[in-house]
Scaffold this motif. Structure first.
Motif, PDB file in Angstrom:
ATOM      1  N   SER A   1     -12.497   9.318  59.766  1.00 38.22           N
ATOM      2  CA  SER A   1     -13.628   9.470  60.696  1.00 38.22           C
ATOM      3  C   SER A   1     -14.929   8.961  60.105  1.00 38.22           C
ATOM      4  O   SER A   1     -15.973   9.010  60.761  1.00 38.22           O
ATOM      5  N   GLY A   2     -14.886   8.481  58.856  1.00 41.84           N
ATOM      6  CA  GLY A   2     -16.085   7.973  58.195  1.00 41.84           C
ATOM      7  C   GLY A   2     -16.844   9.019  57.409  1.00 41.84           C
ATOM      8  O   GLY A   2     -17.920   8.733  56.870  1.00 41.84           O
ATOM      9  N   GLN A   3     -16.297  10.226  57.281  1.00 38.42           N
ATOM     10  CA  GLN A   3     -16.964  11.281  56.521  1.00 38.42           C
ATOM     11  C   GLN A   3     -16.742  11.074  55.028  1.00 38.42           C
ATOM     12  O   GLN A   3     -15.615  10.846  54.586  1.00 38.42           O
TER      13      GLN A   3
ATOM     14  N   GLU B   1     -24.451   5.620  52.330  1.00 38.20           N
ATOM     15  CA  GLU B   1     -24.106   5.813  53.739  1.00 38.20           C
ATOM     16  C   GLU B   1     -24.058   4.480  54.486  1.00 38.20           C
ATOM     17  O   GLU B   1     -23.174   4.264  55.324  1.00 38.20           O
ATOM     18  N   SER B   2     -25.005   3.584  54.194  1.00 41.57           N
ATOM     19  CA  SER B   2     -25.019   2.300  54.901  1.00 41.57           C
ATOM     20  C   SER B   2     -23.835   1.436  54.477  1.00 41.57           C
ATOM     21  O   SER B   2     -23.305   0.670  55.292  1.00 41.57           O
TER      22      SER B   2
ATOM     23  N   ALA C   1     -20.919   2.747  56.363  1.00 43.72           N
ATOM     24  CA  ALA C   1     -21.022   2.336  57.771  1.00 43.72           C
ATOM     25  C   ALA C   1     -20.681   0.861  57.951  1.00 43.72           C
ATOM     26  O   ALA C   1     -20.177   0.460  59.006  1.00 43.72           O
TER      27      ALA C   1
ATOM     28  N   ILE D   1     -16.499   1.079  57.656  1.00 45.28           N
ATOM     29  CA  ILE D   1     -15.688   1.771  58.659  1.00 45.28           C
ATOM     30  C   ILE D   1     -16.553   2.151  59.856  1.00 45.28           C
ATOM     31  O   ILE D   1     -17.703   2.565  59.698  1.00 45.28           O
ATOM     32  N   GLY D   2     -16.009   1.986  61.053  1.00 47.10           N
ATOM     33  CA  GLY D   2     -16.753   2.304  62.267  1.00 47.10           C
ATOM     34  C   GLY D   2     -16.052   1.699  63.465  1.00 47.10           C
ATOM     35  O   GLY D   2     -14.843   1.437  63.431  1.00 47.10           O
ATOM     36  N   GLY D   3     -16.836   1.436  64.512  1.00 46.13           N
ATOM     37  CA  GLY D   3     -16.251   0.851  65.705  1.00 46.13           C
ATOM     38  C   GLY D   3     -15.653  -0.515  65.462  1.00 46.13           C
ATOM     39  O   GLY D   3     -14.720  -0.939  66.142  1.00 46.13           O
ATOM     40  N   HIS D   4     -16.149  -1.220  64.443  1.00 42.58           N
ATOM     41  CA  HIS D   4     -15.679  -2.573  64.146  1.00 42.58           C
ATOM     42  C   HIS D   4     -14.417  -2.582  63.295  1.00 42.58           C
ATOM     43  O   HIS D   4     -13.716  -3.592  63.223  1.00 42.58           O
TER      44      HIS D   4
ATOM     45  N   GLN E   1     -11.290   0.325  61.646  1.00 43.27           N
ATOM     46  CA  GLN E   1     -10.796   1.672  61.419  1.00 43.27           C
ATOM     47  C   GLN E   1      -9.830   1.703  60.235  1.00 43.27           C
ATOM     48  O   GLN E   1      -9.165   0.716  59.941  1.00 43.27           O
TER      49      GLN E   1
END
Length: 383
Positions: free
Chosen positions: A213-215, A297-298, A301, A304-307, A309
């Motif tokens: 989930s990106g955590q 964090e950046s 991001a 991993i993300g919408g672009h 998984q």
């Protein structure tokens, strides 16, 4: 290599344990290595994805495997006794990703030094030009910002732009695949250099553990072994420079975030590097995480993300500000590894990761992959 190789805190790792075909999940309690492998949570990936990794590791029932120090000593490749526990890389099914050129201050200083060619006045003038554009010191330059684009234009005008500067101060971070799931090595293992390389170096880094989930749930130490000559010939050879047998080292344990250890702690970490050669050569250096130009964090991001998984999560090397320049075999020859070098990477928060350098063709071949792990866990009724 220091007296204590592991920190306090909630630690998660993997070990090779006699009597078991598959790696066991371990933690550390009161100086003991404790096996907490349980059905349904028999991989580091599953614990990371459970939603309460730190609580599970802290509270799980377990069986002592003896002292951590004994397991660490038995993990050193030359000393390993297969009848006793030894540590493995602390990750399993996660993707192994890395970010590069994340410390602008060291990148720009190297560009300045290269352009000045030993002329201090010329170096001071170029540094002054850049500082004038930024309005403050180089460490304050934010990649992708309007100010960074002005610096980019000024450097292009001087004819000093490069692909490294693009990812260093441009809008997009460099994110690449360091290795495949299950391919990393752990504390005490040999790390591998491709035999075509004659100019290479360790890269001491913090690596973040990230869920699907990106955590960001924890961190460990990493050595992003790099072939400088191969990458220097062409950026298109990055895969050959970075992804070889035993070229990704992680460990000794993942330290999971809790009330005392957080991402903010990682951002203030001081990473120490020591290389000890069989020829008596010693190299020491450090990397300060508070000098990183893109936030952790950046970088996550950007990975991993919408672009993109990662259903099994990932580990992300955060990059280093350290570039070894100490001459080894004579004036002006710089640093490169020799076989047998012992590389130790340390922070007070994450412990010490030590490995001995060998050729990737001589290091133990990678033969135990995800399919082998899943078959063995199924056979042991742990899935």
């Amino acid at each position: 290599m220091g007296d204590k190789h592991y920190p306090d805190g909630i630690l998660l790792g993997r070990a090779r344990v006699p009597g078991h075909d598959h790696p066991r999940i371990v933690t550390v309690r009161n100086g003991e290595l404790v096996d907490i492998t349980t059905r349904g949570l028999a991989t580091v990936r599953d614990i990371a994805e459970s939603g309460n990794a730190a609580q599970h590791v802290r509270d799980a029932a377990g069986v002592s495997l003896g002292s951590v120090d004994s397991a660490l000593a038995n993990s050193v490749a030359a000393n390993t006794d297969v009848s006793k526990p030894s540590l493995l890389s602390p990750i399993d099914l996660q993707a192994i990703k890395a970010s590069g050129v994340t410390f602008v201050v060291s990148l720009l200083e190297r560009v300045i030094e290269e352009q000045a060619r030993g002329d201090k006045a010329r170096a001071d003038a170029l540094r002054g030009d850049i500082t004038g554009l930024i309005g403050t010191d180089l460490s304050e330059l934010v990649p992708g910002s309007e100010t960074a684009m002005k610096v980019k234009a000024a450097l292009i005008e001087r004819g000093v732009w490069s692909q490294y500067l693009e990812v260093g101060i441009g809008p997009d971070a460099e994110i690449f695949t360091k290795g495949q799931p299950m391919s990393s090595v752990g504390y005490g293992a040999e790390v591998g250099l491709h035999p075509v390389s004659s100019w290479n170096n360790p890269e001491p880094e913090v690596a973040l553990v990230v869920t699907s989930s990106g955590q960001i749930i924890g961190a460990t130490l990493g050595n992003d072994v790099n072939l400088r000559d191969v990458e220097g010939r062409s950026a298109l050879l990055l895969g050959k420079a970075k992804d070889n047998n035993a070229s990704a080292s992680l460990g000794p344990f993942i330290r999971l975030f809790d009330g005392e250890f957080t991402l903010e702690t990682v951002k203030q970490s001081e990473i120490s590097l020591r290389v000890e050669g069989e020829d008596g050569f010693v190299l020491e250096g450090h990397s300060s995480m508070n000098q990183i130009s893109r936030t952790p964090e950046s970088l996550v991001a950007a990975t991993i993300g919408g672009h993109h998984q990662y259903p099994d999560g990932l580990v992300l090397y955060l990059g280093t500000m350290f570039a070894p320049v100490k001459d080894r075999d004579g004036a002006g020859k710089g640093f490169t590894h020799k076989l047998g070098d012992v590389v130790s990477i340390s922070t007070s928060e994450l412990g010490t990761l030590s490995n001995r350098v060998n050729l990737s063709t001589i290091c133990p071949p990678w033969t135990y992959g995800a399919s082998h792990l899943l078959r063995d866990l199924a056979k042991a009724d742990l899935l």
